[in-house]
Every structure is written in structure tokens, then in C-alpha cells.
Scaffold this motif. Structure first.
Motif, short mmCIF file in Angstrom:
data_model
loop_
_atom_site.label_atom_id
_atom_site.label_comp_id
_atom_site.label_asym_id
_atom_site.label_seq_id
_atom_site.Cartn_x
_atom_site.Cartn_y
_atom_site.Cartn_z
N ILE A 1 34.07 24.90 -40.39
CA ILE A 1 32.97 24.48 -41.29
C ILE A 1 32.82 25.51 -42.41
N THR A 2 32.85 26.78 -42.00
CA THR A 2 32.72 27.90 -42.96
C THR A 2 33.85 27.87 -43.99
N ALA A 3 35.06 27.70 -43.49
CA ALA A 3 36.25 27.79 -44.35
C ALA A 3 36.32 26.63 -45.35
N VAL A 4 36.02 25.42 -44.89
CA VAL A 4 36.16 24.25 -45.78
C VAL A 4 34.95 24.14 -46.71
N ASN A 5 33.74 24.19 -46.11
CA ASN A 5 32.55 23.84 -46.89
C ASN A 5 32.19 24.89 -47.94
N TYR A 6 32.42 26.16 -47.62
CA TYR A 6 32.07 27.20 -48.60
C TYR A 6 33.31 27.70 -49.36
N PHE A 7 34.26 28.28 -48.61
CA PHE A 7 35.40 28.91 -49.30
C PHE A 7 36.31 27.87 -49.94
N GLY A 8 36.42 26.69 -49.32
CA GLY A 8 37.25 25.63 -49.90
C GLY A 8 36.72 25.13 -51.23
#
Ligand SMILES: NC(=O)c1ccc[n+]([C@@H]2O[C@H](COP(=O)([O-])OP(=O)(O)OC[C@H]3O[C@@H](n4cnc5c(N)ncnc54)[C@H](O)[C@@H]3O)[C@@H](O)[C@H]2O)c1
Length: 253
Positions: free
Chosen positions: A82-89
Motif C-alpha cells: 500500500i505504501t509503495a504503490v499509493n505514495y511512492f508510485g
């Protein structure tokens, strides 16, 4: 007519935005982990870099706007995902294309959520905003999925607000949409989840306007915010949620 890049454009809200823009005569370039013009995994740094290179290639003559819509829901047990896709992605893609966006005086639209103001851990949001993906991922591992989801969207919205002035100085107009409950494969998965299902059904029943959102509701708002008629709208988080945010936080704006 221009070229718009839409991440997460293979499904749900992103697909509706892409279709709306094509209906208006624009060219679209969809970036997604599945069924897309550019297939890339925005959960990884390698995937984001590959996406940035491919977007540069596909839009070298013209880029009117970038819509960062790819995301995963709070039903996903992997909180680092969730962290990787929603923010950093989203953020890394915008930052990685900043020079092109500036050159073309393009618009950026981030798809946040009306979950963004909901409770989360301040230290998680701070880790996201500091750009430290491994620290944010480590904090997320010890949290529940729902506050990770809302925290990822809070940080995304704060990142937009904090960077509005610097991006605008380069001719890039950034805004965000905060969808409320919208009927898509993602929200269906959350509704089907035994942990969240009953609460979600009560949540839907409480939407002031009396119905859940449709992807087209988001596409109409996106089309407006990306276009020239919104030329003086900058740094705004527009809740498109049937009045839910006003109901839940009547004294905050
Ligand atoms: N549906 C809602 O009720 C709702 C409410 C608020 C915010 N949102 C946000 O709207 C956005 C779109 O959600 P949706 O409901 O249309 O969901 P969806 O599942 O229909 O679409 C999400 C898209 O993102 C893509 N994606 C997921 N992980 C990816 C990855 N690692 N790399 C590249 N692409 C990836 C998926 O393949 C899919 O096409 C998300 O950011 C979501 O958080 C949705």
C-alpha cells in the motif's frame, strides 16, 4: 488536444478518466501493472524508473497532463505494498517527470481519497514525506491496513500542498481529487472483505447525496481540473464524495 498519461488506467477510476479524455479527443497513455500502453510495476523503484523512461519516450513531443491514479485498497494485507504503490508510485513518478512537465507546462492530478483526513500514525506520514521508503515500510508493517491506506493518502495530499508553489513556479499546476466511496473493483474487494464489509455498507448508506460514487463522477471532475477552465485552480484537494467529508468534518476546510 493533448496527450495525457494515466497511471492505474486499466481499471476503475483511472479507466474512466482515460475514456473521458479520449472521448474529448485527447490521446491517452495508460501506465499500469496490467493491460496498459506501458506495463510497469509502480510498487518498485525499478518499475517506476522503467515507467518514467517509457513515458518520456511516448510523450516526447507533447504532454498535457499526468494523472497519478494507480493504487491499492485497505483490504490489501501487505502494508508495504500500500505504501509503495499509493505514495511512492505517485510521488516518484511526478518528481521523475518534473522537467518534462515543466517544459510542457502540464497539469498534474493526484488521486487521493476522502480517507486522507482519517486517523493514522503521524510518524508514518512523516516518514513518507521525508521520502524514506524503507522507514515508511517498516512503520507500516506494525500498523493496521486502514490507517496505512489513509496515511498514504494524507501524505500524498500533503506532498501536493507542500510542493504546489514550487511546481507552479515552473508552470506545473497540481491538484488532487479525494474520491469518496466509488464503485470499482477495488471498492468491491473492500466491501467483500469480512473485516470491513459491514462497516463499508453502513458507510455507503450514510453518503449525504444518497448514492455511492461512480467512476464517471471522478472522470468529470478530472476532466475539469486538467483542462484550461481550471487554469487558476492550483494546490486544491477536491472531495468528490457526495458530501461525506462535509458530513464527517463539518468544521474543517
Ligand atoms: N474506489 C474507491 O472507492 C476509491 C475511493 C478513494 C480513492 N480511491 C483511489 O482511486 C484510485 C483508483 O482506484 P480504483 O477504485 O479505480 O481501483 P482499481 O483497482 O479499479 O484500479 C486501480 C488500478 O491501479 C493498478 N495498480 C495497482 N497496483 C499497481 C502497481 N503496483 N503498478 C501499477 N499499477 C498498479 C491496478 O492494476 C488497477 O488498474 C486508487 O488510488 C484508490 O486509492 C478509490
Amino acid at each position: 488536444m493533448g496527450t495525457y498519461v494515466i497511471t492505474g488506467g486499466a481499471s476503475g477510476i483511472g479507466a474512466a478518466i482515460a475514456l473521458q479524455l479520449r472521448t474529448e479527443g485527447h490521446r491517452t497513455v495508460v501506465v499500469d501493472i496490467q493491460a496498459a500502453d506501458i506495463v510497469a510495476d509502480l510498487a518498485t523503484a525499478d518499475g517506476r524508473n522503467a515507467a518514467i523512461a517509457a513515458i518520456r519516450e511516448a510523450t516526447k513531443d507533447e504532454l498535457a497532463g499526468l494523472v497519478a491514479c494507480a493504487g491499492v485498497g485497505s483490504h490489501v494485507p501487505d502494508r508495504e505494498l500500500i505504501t509503495a504503490v499509493n505514495y511512492f508510485g505517485a510521488v516518484e513518478l511526478v518528481e521523475g517527470l518534473r522537467d518534462v512537465l515543466a517544459q510542457q507546462r502540464a497539469a498534474v492530478l493526484l488521486i487521493s481519497s476522502n480517507s486522507a483526513p482519517m486517523p493514522t500514525e503521524a510518524k508514518y506520514v512523516e516518514a513518507l514525506l521525508s521520502g524514506d521508503e524503507s522507514a515508511a515500510g517498516a512503520i507500516a508493517r506494525d500498523m493496521q491496513s486502514q490507517p496505512v491506506y489513509s496515511g498514504s493518502k494524507k501524505a500524498l495530499t500533503l506532498w501536493m500542498r507542500r510542493n504546489t508553489q514550487a511546481y507552479a513556479a515552473q508552470g506545473i499546476r497540481m491538484n488532487a481529487i479525494g474520491p469518496g466511496y466509488t464503485k470499482t473493483p477495488l471498492s468491491a474487494a473492500v466491501e467483500d472483505n469480512p473485516e470491513y464489509g459491514d462497516a463499508i455498507k453502513r458507510f455507503i448508506a450514510s453518503i449525504p447525496i444518497g448514492r455511492p460514487g461512480e467512476p464517471q463522477d471522478m472522470a468529470d471532475a478530472a476532466s475539469f481540473l486538467l483542462g484550461d477552465r481550471a487554469g487558476f485552480i492550483c494546490g486544491v484537494m477536491l472531495f468528490v464524495d457526495g458530501g461525506h467529508d462535509a458530513m464527517l468534518r463539518p468544521d474543517q476546510f
